[in-house]
Enzyme design. Structure first.
Site: not given
Lengths: 745, 562
Positions: A335, A581, A585
């Site tokens: 990310d 997290d 996801d």
């Protein structure tokens, strides 16, 4: 010898985000570990002895053969006592023992940690909400009636209320409320973290303590298989299963053992034919020397130590398979926010239009931001204070100096004058700013900052004619900033009722963490492609990707895009690793081959991933990959070493066996060993001692530097192949010098 | 021409010149032939004659087979071959063109039937004294073609396993591969070779062997037969079964140094071309070069050592005689004999132009070692390539670990199932050789066949089993193998040494074909570089060396040090 294979520090987490629990590797867990201490060996001794049980040992065919050999030689030594037979038996037992010792030492490291974790598992009392399931979605559960039940009776779906000072009775998600929680028992991090319902910080772990407030938690794991339970099982190695590669290697080692078993078993007929029947003792000694005992003895220790190295870095791998897969990863999804960049857009530069000085712009931008508590606003003040120090002296260009007593908003800077009116950001105007009271030199001064189009609209609204030249120049500035991955913030001011004018552009930018480029270079050297995932638009994303040195970018990404990307890569045969997290996801984490969930994340994410990072540091993926590779390299290196050793052992033992009948074989006794007996015994002793000598290496892992496969192979072949060829010649000779002094041999 | 050169030049120069000529020829031919082989096995089209044949035997040549079906077809075909050959041998007395020869006894017929079906061509009998023209042509010659084609088919199936991605273990069609190997490759090449050999003096007729009375009154046997045609495929298909007992030492099989070189060329031709085929079919020619490099390197090293041993002639007898010429033809000399011997043992041919038993101790030891290597440098037609590729998987496994990845070769992960198959493969032949030899040197019927006591006797038995289990077929002449004990034991060794590895290779092929190919990255172990080629050569030598060092040290090593 400290254990630290990390070549570069992981990028530290975003400043000003203490709730994530990310940041510095904590010293509590990563105590300076010596590779092998006496205390460790002593505590591992009982375990090592227990592992000598053939019912346990048979899973390692190589060591099982050695144990059978040890039994046989012991019987022979008892039946026909002799110095030679006695010593051979002793050293064969030593060989097996060193193997079990290695495994036991490797396991002992996790034991201490497990006992700490067990302390958190005390039976607690939970306050279970009665009838929570029938509860409508709206309305508070806080005030529902509760019953006190032992935490061990909680089931998945139960809802409990936990107040300040209480221990969480189990794993779950916060469904109502917000609280600060002390998770140090699990993560080792002493600073409390915030847990709140909804969003990506809802997961709580059983055994952690609520410090303030009250939360309602829905239990997500049954008692006995909570996160801490799994952690204990993991660090103790009690549930360790052989990983696929370990199994494959074991097959190779077993087949080598069978080959040597055949070679030695058929040697007796050949010896009989040649008129020199060999004693069983010597044949057993030869067999043990030939089979790959070095790697056979250390194989499981290497695996346990590999997992342990992850635990040292606060990563819990839910399966050994994932650790191995980490070594194979081809694509790394990261990310952007929080991993590659600090996550907050920060002002990095002020760019005035023609006719405005940069100082003028800086002052205006700072004034407009003084009351702006967003990270962007604060960063503008920080930037101006750092780079335009003269502004601090209160020099307000084109305006009255401000009252120096009004310095409330920024330390060291100059605050807003009295009567200043804050214009907050609204979705309609898409601008924020400040209105300064009228002064002697002019009317009310209005400063606005915002997106280019919004500010331009405002400027036109005041009756200003944005000239073609000005407009063109502004557009150029805006495009330039956007093209480099920044966000342009246009600043304009209006004094009195005069038409407003554009002052310039503040460049807001995602700041790439230090050292990221080097890390991506390392990844590239390892053959791993990095992909940055971001919700930003293409232009911005590409610019940041270029700055960070990422190979590829997935812009304007939705969770589905992420999942699709992973599937696409996997269809091409590539292994994908990612960190995540949030609940959204979870599908991608489950789909990826190595999914590292952040401990701060949701339970869904933690369930979906096959590793959990207690530090919640996404850059740790890189270390995980390195540990995976190191694990495989250590196995390969010791296998090569083990097989290469055999050549010297043949040179020691074969002449010793057959010189009596074929004296010409003496030329093969290149080490000039003292006597046949000492030659055979020396080889056996070397074979045992080399295991002992390599225990530290197997626990620590072979040194790993990111490099191309060719370079790694060349280096490791040189050290462990060539080294394995030469070392036993020297070792056996040295041992022979001592052994030949033994009386009665 | 070569004879002239040999006579004029010093022996060393002649030896080198001969090898150079051979190398240049092979280097020139292996590229187009390798490409032709790749086309042969990948083309979707069938020749008309092939279609007729498929229709006659009722098979669908376009039906892709899974590895199990492929294996069953292969085993079925081979079983029929063994039975057919066994019948021909047993019934020879009742069949035409038998030259008045009787049928084989059961043990001998079993041995020969297995021997020719497995591409071993071990001959316990003397060709001219036991086999008539019908048996030679309809029996042995046919097997020379088809057993060679079976070997190539298996190699191609394995290559397909590497080349394909994500199939359900389909690796081609056995019947199509078998037929194409014969029709498109072996028959045309053998026809050309036969003509060349005929033109150079190898006989080709259907005459019976006739006894003549010479002018001096002595009796002489003039032998006849379709020798040139048989000779061509004998070498081209790395079969090795001679028309006559003396094999390629016989002047009617191998009359001149030129035909000698032609025969060596033929037996190396396809084995050295297949790496190119492999490279083309997996879409990376460099992979083919690496395999070829390892094969050629090992072959060259063996050749250098053997040639040195023979020309230096260590040992009491050669020193006394002045040269190690015992058992060698004077028309070939030391170097050409060594070249032939190394090439025939390094492939799975087993034809001989000299008596390997009479080689110097280190020279004979090298020939033995060539076979113990598993005949992978360059090995038999097909068998050499698949043997080397299996060793490459072993090398990749160890080397792959050392670069920190789950090992992969040509984009295929080498995991537990692959390693199981490969481990069994690596075990099979050494087990057969060691156990066969060990039993033979302790049991009475085994010892009875040993002519020379001591280390050389051990070498003879070891050689016999190495030859049988590796499907070579050459022999250390000192061992009397025409006894029921050796005929049966070696028959078993040949059968197991051929079909167990083939089954494992096909299993590996199926397993690989069903895997998805992993793309290479810079973290992937490159398997086309000299470093890996060196490692592969080392693995080949070390795996074999470590297995056989004990027995070798009691045989050839002791002999050499005497």
């Amino acid at each position: 010898m400290t254990i630290d294979i990390r070549n570069a520090p992981a990028g530290s987490a975003a400043p000003g985000s203490p709730t994530t629990g990310a940041g510095e590797p904590r010293a509590a867990r990563r105590t300076t570990q010596r590779a092998l201490t006496w205390a460790q060996v002593r505590s591992a001794l009982p375990g090592a002895l227990r592992k000598l049980d053939p019912r346990v040992l048979y899973t390692s065919p190589v060591m099982f053969v050695v144990e059978v050999g040890a039994v046989v030689t012991t019987v022979l030594a008892v039946v026909e006592p002799g110095v030679f037979a006695g010593w051979i038996a002793v050293w064969l037992w030593a060989t097996v023992f060193f193997a079990t010792l290695a495994e036991s030492v490797a396991e002992s490291r996790g034991k201490a940690q497990a006992s700490t974790l067990r302390a958190t598992q005390r039976q607690t009392t939970a306050r279970r909400v009665v009838g929570a399931k029938d509860m409508p979605a709206a309305g508070s559960r806080m005030d529902l009636p509760t019953v006190e039940v032992p935490s061990s009776t909680l089931r998945v779906g139960d809802v409990v209320v936990v107040a300040a000072g209480e221990t969480l009775p189990g794993d779950g998600d916060v469904i109502e409320g917000v609280a600060s929680v002390d998770e140090s028992a699990v993560t080792g991090e002493s600073a409390p973290v915030i847990r709140e319902s909804g969003g990506d910080r809802s997961a709580v772990t059983g055994g952690t303590v609520v410090l303030s407030d009250r939360i309602v938690v829905r239990i997500t794991a049954p008692a006995g298989s909570t996160f801490v339970d799994r952690m204990i099982a993991l660090v103790e190695g009690s549930e360790r299963q052989r990983t696929p590669n370990e199994v494959a290697l074991n097959i190779l080692l077993t087949s080598l053992t069978i080959v040597f078993l055949l070679a030695v078993a058929t040697l007796q007929p050949f010896a009989v034919y040649s008129g020199s029947r060999q004693s069983l003792l010597v044949l057993v000694a030869l067999l043990v020397c030939l089979i790959p005992t070095t790697i056979g003895a250390l194989l499981s220790a290497i695996g346990i130590a590999g997992m342990d190295r992850l635990v040292q870095r606060n990563v819990l791998a839910m399966s050994g398979r994932a650790v191995e897969a980490a070594g194979d990863v081809d694509v790394l999804l990261l990310d952007k926010t929080g991993t590659i960049t600090y996550g907050n857009r920060r002002a990095t530069e002020v760019l005035p239009v023609a006719g405005t000085t940069s100082r003028e712009l800086a002052v205006a931008a700072r004034l407009a931001s003084l009351a702006d508590e967003t990270p962007e606003g604060r960063s503008i003040v920080d930037l101006v204070d750092a780079h335009h120090p003269s502004v601090e002296c209160g020099v307000f260009v084109g305006s009255e100096p401000a009252d120096p007593t009004n310095t409330q908003h920024s330390t060291g800077g100059v605050g807003l004058p009295d009567g200043a009116e804050l214009v907050v950001f609204s979705a309609v105007t898409r601008m924020s700013g400040v209105d300064l009271p009228a002064s002697a030199t002019g009317g009310v001064r209005r400063i606005r900052k915002g997106a280019g189009s919004a500010v331009e609209l405002w400027v036109r609204g005041t009756g200003a004619q944005v000239s073609a030249a000005d407009g063109g120049q502004l557009a150029a500035l805006v495009d330039a900033v956007a093209g480099e991955g920044g966000t342009p913030l246009v600043v304009a001011e209006q004094v009195g009722e005069a038409p407003a004018r554009v002052l310039g552009v503040v460049r807001l930018k995602d700041v790439v963490k230090e050292g990221m480029r080097e890390r991506f270079d390392q990844l590239r050297a390892m053959g791993i492609r990095s992909v940055m995932v971001t919700g930003d638009n293409q232009v911005t994303a590409r610019a940041i990707a270029a700055e960070a040195g990422v190979d590829d970018v997935l812009a304007e990404a939705t969770p589905e895009d992420k999942l699709d990307l992973i599937r696409r890569e996997q269809e091409g045969g590539r292994l994908v690793a990612m960190a995540g997290d949030g609940t959204n996801d979870a599908p991608a984490l489950a789909q990826s081959d190595v999914g590292v969930a952040m401990n701060t994340g949701t339970s869904a994410a933690k369930e979906a991933g096959n590793m959990v990072d207690l530090d919640s540091d996404p850059t740790k993926l890189i270390e995980i990959v390195e540990i995976g590779k190191q694990l495989l390299i250590t196995r390969g290196a010791l296998t090569t070493f083990s097989v290469a050793n055999d050549i010297a052992k043949y040179f020691a033992i074969l002449p010793a066996m057959f010189i009596p009948v074929f004296p010409q074989l003496d030329v093969l006794n290149v080490m000039r060993l003292a006597s046949p007996g000492s030659a055979i015994l020396s080889a056996v002793i070397f074979n045992a001692l080399i295991i002992l000598a390599l225990i530290p290496l197997s626990l620590r892992g072979v040194r790993y530097r990111p490099a191309s496969a060719s370079a790694l192979l060349r280096r490791n072949l040189l050290i462990y192949g060539l080294g394995g060829l030469v070392a036993p010649f020297l070792g056996i000779k040295l041992i022979d010098l001592l052994v030949s002094l033994l009386p009665g041999l | 021409m070569i004879g002239v050169l040999t006579a004029v030049l010093s022996p060393v120069v002649a030896a080198v010149a001969q090898i150079l000529v051979l190398l240049v020829l092979l280097a020139a031919v292996h590229l187009p032939l390798g490409a032709y082989l790749a086309r042969t096995y990948t083309s979707p089209n069938h020749l008309r004659v092939e279609r007729l044949w498929y229709r006659a035997v009722r098979v669908d040549p376009d039906a892709e087979q899974r590895w199990t079906t492929y294996l069953m077809s292969l085993l079925g075909f081979s079983l029929v071959s063994v039975l057919f050959l066994y019948g021909l041998e047993r019934l020879q007395a009742h069949l035409p063109w038998n030259l008045g020869l009787t049928g084989f006894d059961p043990a001998g017929a079993w041995n020969s039937a297995v021997s020719f079906t497995t591409n071993t061509n071990w001959q316990w009998y003397s060709g001219e004294a036991a086999a008539g023209h019908l048996l030679q042509m309809a029996g042995f010659a046919v097997q020379n073609f088809v057993s060679a084609s079976v070997g190539m088919a298996v190699a191609i199936a394995l290559v397909r396993g590497f080349a394909r991605s994500g199939t359900d273990a389909r690796i081609g069609n056995f019947w199509s591969d078998l037929t194409r190997g014969v029709v498109r490759v072996l028959l045309p090449l053998a026809a050309v070779a036969a003509v060349v050999l005929m033109a150079s003096g190898v006989i080709q007729n259907l005459d019976p062997h006739t006894a003549l009375r010479t002018v001096e009154g002595a009796s002489q046997h003039v032998l006849g037969g379709p020798v040139a045609s048989q000779e061509a495929i004998k070498d081209l298909g790395t079969n090795g079964g001679g028309f006559f007992n003396a094999n390629s030492a016989h002047p009617l099989e191998n009359p001149t140094p030129f035909t000698n070189l032609v025969e060596i060329f033929l037996l190396l031709l396809i084995p050295f071309s297949l790496p190119r085929t492999f490279g083309l079919m997996v879409g990376d020619r460099r992979q083919g070069w690496a395999i070829l490099g390892v094969m050629a390197g090992l072959w060259a090293a063996s050749l250098a050592l053997t040639t040195w041993a023979e020309m230096a002639g260590p040992g009491a007898a050669p020193q006394a005689a002045g040269a190690a010429m015992e058992g060698k033809e004077t028309r070939f000399g030391l170097a050409a004999s060594a070249l032939f011997a190394v090439s025939t043992t390094a492939t799975s041919t087993g034809s001989v132009n000299s008596m390997h038993d009479s080689f110097t101790a280190p020279g004979g030891g090298m020939l033995l070692f060539n076979m113990l290597l598993g005949e992978v440098a360059p090995g038999g037609v097909g068998a050499g390539l698949y043997g080397m590729l299996v060793l490459a998987v072993v090398a990749v496994f160890v080397a792959g670990l050392m670069v920190g990845r789950t090992p992969e070769y040509l984009g295929k992960k080498i995991g537990r199932p692959e390693m199981t198959v490969v481990a069994l493969y690596v075990l099979t032949v050494p087990a057969l050789v060691l156990v066969g030899t060990a039993v033979s040197v302790v049991v009475e019927p085994g010892l009875a066949g040993v002519q020379d006591p001591g280390p050389h006797g051990l070498s003879e038995v070891l050689y016999a089993f190495a030859s049988a289990a590796n499907n070579n077929g050459s022999a250390f002449a000192g061992l009397t193998s025409g006894t029921p004990f050796y005929e049966v034991a070696q028959g078993l060794a040949m059968l197991a040494g051929r079909f167990i590895p083939i089954a494992l290779v096909l299993a590996l092929a199926g397993r690989l074909a069903s895997q998805t190919t992993v793309p290479a990255t810079s973290g992937t172990l490159p398997t086309h570089r000299p470093l890996f080629a060196g490692l592969l050569a080392a693995v080949t030598i070390v795996v074999v060396g470590l297995t056989f060092i004990p027995v070798l040290s009691l045989g050839p090593v002791v002999e050499s040090l005497s």
